[in-house]
Design an enzyme around this catalytic site. Structure first.
Site, mmCIF file in Angstrom:
data_model
loop_
_atom_site.group_PDB
_atom_site.id
_atom_site.type_symbol
_atom_site.label_atom_id
_atom_site.label_comp_id
_atom_site.label_asym_id
_atom_site.label_seq_id
_atom_site.Cartn_x
_atom_site.Cartn_y
_atom_site.Cartn_z
ATOM 1 C CB CYS A 108 33.723 41.690 40.642
ATOM 2 S SG CYS A 108 32.835 42.121 39.271
ATOM 3 C CE LYS A 161 37.594 40.688 40.139
ATOM 4 N NZ LYS A 161 36.869 42.047 39.333
ATOM 5 C CD GLU A 206 35.191 44.649 41.015
ATOM 6 O OE1 GLU A 206 34.018 44.984 40.257
ATOM 7 O OE2 GLU A 206 36.097 44.067 41.036
#
Lengths: 383, 383
Positions: free
Chosen positions: B232, B195, B118
């Site tokens: 993540c 994300k 990330e």
């Protein structure tokens, strides 16, 4: 994997490591350290009855406005005390004796909520696909012999008892269900839950015997906390775990029966992931031992007919919302795991991680409604 | 947990066990055995560039109608080559050099799809809550310098490259996003994913910088397979994993940045559970090393101000739909994990376990639609 039947537990192997290594690997594999309980009375009983006894304490932080919310749970994994084809009445009496010993031991350990393994009062005979005699084990959830037997013990020991059995629904065409009965600590029938997800894999021919449950995702409000039961194969389904959490469960029991070849590497992952994702405690209970039947059956794997299901590897354990977990019970012995939980940990972890606030449930409700349409178009990006 | 920073990997510790014990514990903890790849050319490069190199082969059964669907993935975890407060251009050039070495090594190992950690081209500076200079790292996904840099390498090596960066959206008010860019093996920009779930925990002050993604759950159809990216914190959300699966992903990458105190016991659980529950491969990539900033910040934990984020513990790994997993990269080194996957395993596991047929998605679509209503009444059973 037959060689795997001959070791007792992961923890016994890990304990052979040098202390520093053990500490490092323990911290990663088991999370925040837990302590043992002082259970001397229960230990005496466990020795008398030849039960393995493991204990664990999960602590929470002190709070200003809420006192600790302490509960002790007992999860019990057991072998059949008699061969699977023993006459039903005799088998059940043998299992009742074993259950009585286990609950008595749990009571000495201060247990408030006790849970058995899946279909605890019978052989796990669905591998055979024989309807008889196995369907005879099914009984009415509300007032069958097993419920009546356990009501007495629940009342005597002031203990909530979860009893996963084969249910006979006499009101709806004598249908059969895989059901967990919840008896409260006054000995009253509190309710029941029917297994939501039924396997079609290996020798788990359960869909021959019963269908997907129709009781939703009930959470049982007991004096000791809000509990739910995710029966066996439901542990593979994150949505099943999710719904018990959304209904408010603080502890979700997962009474199971699963064998080494099929699922052992998954066992430590799934119930623990559910504890993390849903910020509640999970109690994973697996049957233990090998059950050998009188008539042979095949397994749909190209191999010759045989009479045994494979090794139920036990390894029952408890996982906490912070991702820590207890030691497991052994892979080869009848045993009782007693854990003390501070249920305040559930909300503390919710405040810490914020999974419930960040989960965008509205988005997924909309998306799933689209996915289930026959003309659903997946979101695919290509040149 | 600072003492934990000083051991290299779980696998190194386990390898100290006697062979029989090692075999037994490995089978339970890592699942069906995998083999190593012959990567002599890549090993030479890895030595030249001081990269740890780990390999793994996941096999599927032969089928009558489908040939094997072999793909090699490379996942790369790296330390910053320079201190976090190095001027941006210099830092980025240092990271580009490192990236070039890694991709060149991966190419020697026959990698088809490569993924970084990330926010790979910058320090993980969100702990500071300083907007400058860190926001300067943000760049346009479609034609920013990092995309242009990687397009050349992707084309040269015939490799799909996934590049998780901080995105600057110049069209929509100069907003910032946490985004994964997908470049195909011709060097063309294939698409991007933002994300979906943004943390509010510990020093992960990311919600100060960017919002929840608005790009859905895209699956990118590449020449080597259907891939998706769960960035993540999305790994804590089973519904996020689920949607990538429902959209058809065969491999889901999870580029991450997470530290020991917070999440290490969860790391081996979550991406692996996702692989099991969704019958696809997951590739969990974590940043490695300790990043020390010039100005101090507090962590909302009652402790004094400090300058370091804590230890990013690496330990990147790949999990297969059958629940098996690779060895992890180390907890302390920059490294590349190359794995060969037979994507036929995804459907084989679906046929075997039947999770997709037994998941009762229609029921959950209805239930979630009720749960998100403000007047939702949980299903609670009480006396």
């Amino acid at each position: 994997m037959s060689s795997q039947q001959h070791f007792t537990s992961i923890e016994k192997i890990l304990s052979k490591l040098p202390p520093d290594d053990y500490q490092n690997i323990r911290n990663v594999l088991y999370g925040k350290p837990t302590s043992k309980l002082d259970l001397s009375d229960a230990e005496t009983k466990a020795n008398d009855y030849d039960l393995e006894l493991v204990s664990c304490r999960f602590e929470a932080s002190p709070e200003q406005l809420r006192p600790p919310k302490i509960v002790r749970v007992g999860i019990f994994q057991h072998k059949l005390p008699l061969p699977p084809n023993t006459p039903i009445k005799e088998m059940r009496d043998g299992l009742y004796k074993l259950a009585q010993n286990a609950i008595e031991t749990a009571a000495k350990g201060g247990v408030n909520i006790f849970c058995f393994q899946e279909a605890w009062n019978m052989p796990f005979a669905f591998c055979t696909r024989e309807k008889q005699p196995w369907c005879e084990y099914a009984e009415v959830a509300e007032f069958g012999p097993t419920t009546i037997f356990l009501q007495q013990l629940a009342k005597r020991y002031n203990m909530v008892v979860i009893s996963p059995i084969l249910e006979r629904d006499e009101v709806h065409g004598q249908t059969i269900w895989n059901t967990a009965v919840v008896i409260d600590n006054y000995g009253d029938f509190l309710g029941k839950h029917r297994k939501n997800h039924i396997p079609r894999v290996g020798d788990f021919n359960e869909s021959t015997y019963y269908f997907e449950g129709n009781t939703g995702h009930p959470v049982f409000q007991t004096e000791f906390g809000k509990i739910a039961i995710n029966i066996c194969y439901g542990r593979h389904h994150p949505l099943n775990w999710l719904m018990f959490g959304l209904n408010g469960a603080e502890i979700v029991f997962n009474p199971s029966a699963t064998v080494g070849n099929l699922s052992e590497p998954l066992w430590g992952i799934e119930a623990r992931n559910a504890a993390i994702a849903n910020s509640y405690f999970t109690c994973a209970i697996n049957r233990v031992g090998t059950e050998i039947f009188e008539t042979e059956f095949t397994s749909g794997d190209g191999k010759p007919a045989h009479k045994e299901f494979g090794h139920f590897y036990g390894s029952s354990y408890i996982a906490a919302p912070d991702g820590s977990r207890s030691q497991g019970l052994s892979r080869d012995k009848t045993g009782l795991l007693i854990a003390e939980l501070d249920l305040n940990l559930c909300r503390q972890v919710r405040d810490h991680w914020s999974f419930q606030m960040t989960q965008r449930l509205d988005m997924y409700a909309e998306l799933l409604a689209k996915v289930v349409q026959p003309d659903f178009k997946p979101q695919i990006i290509k040149k």
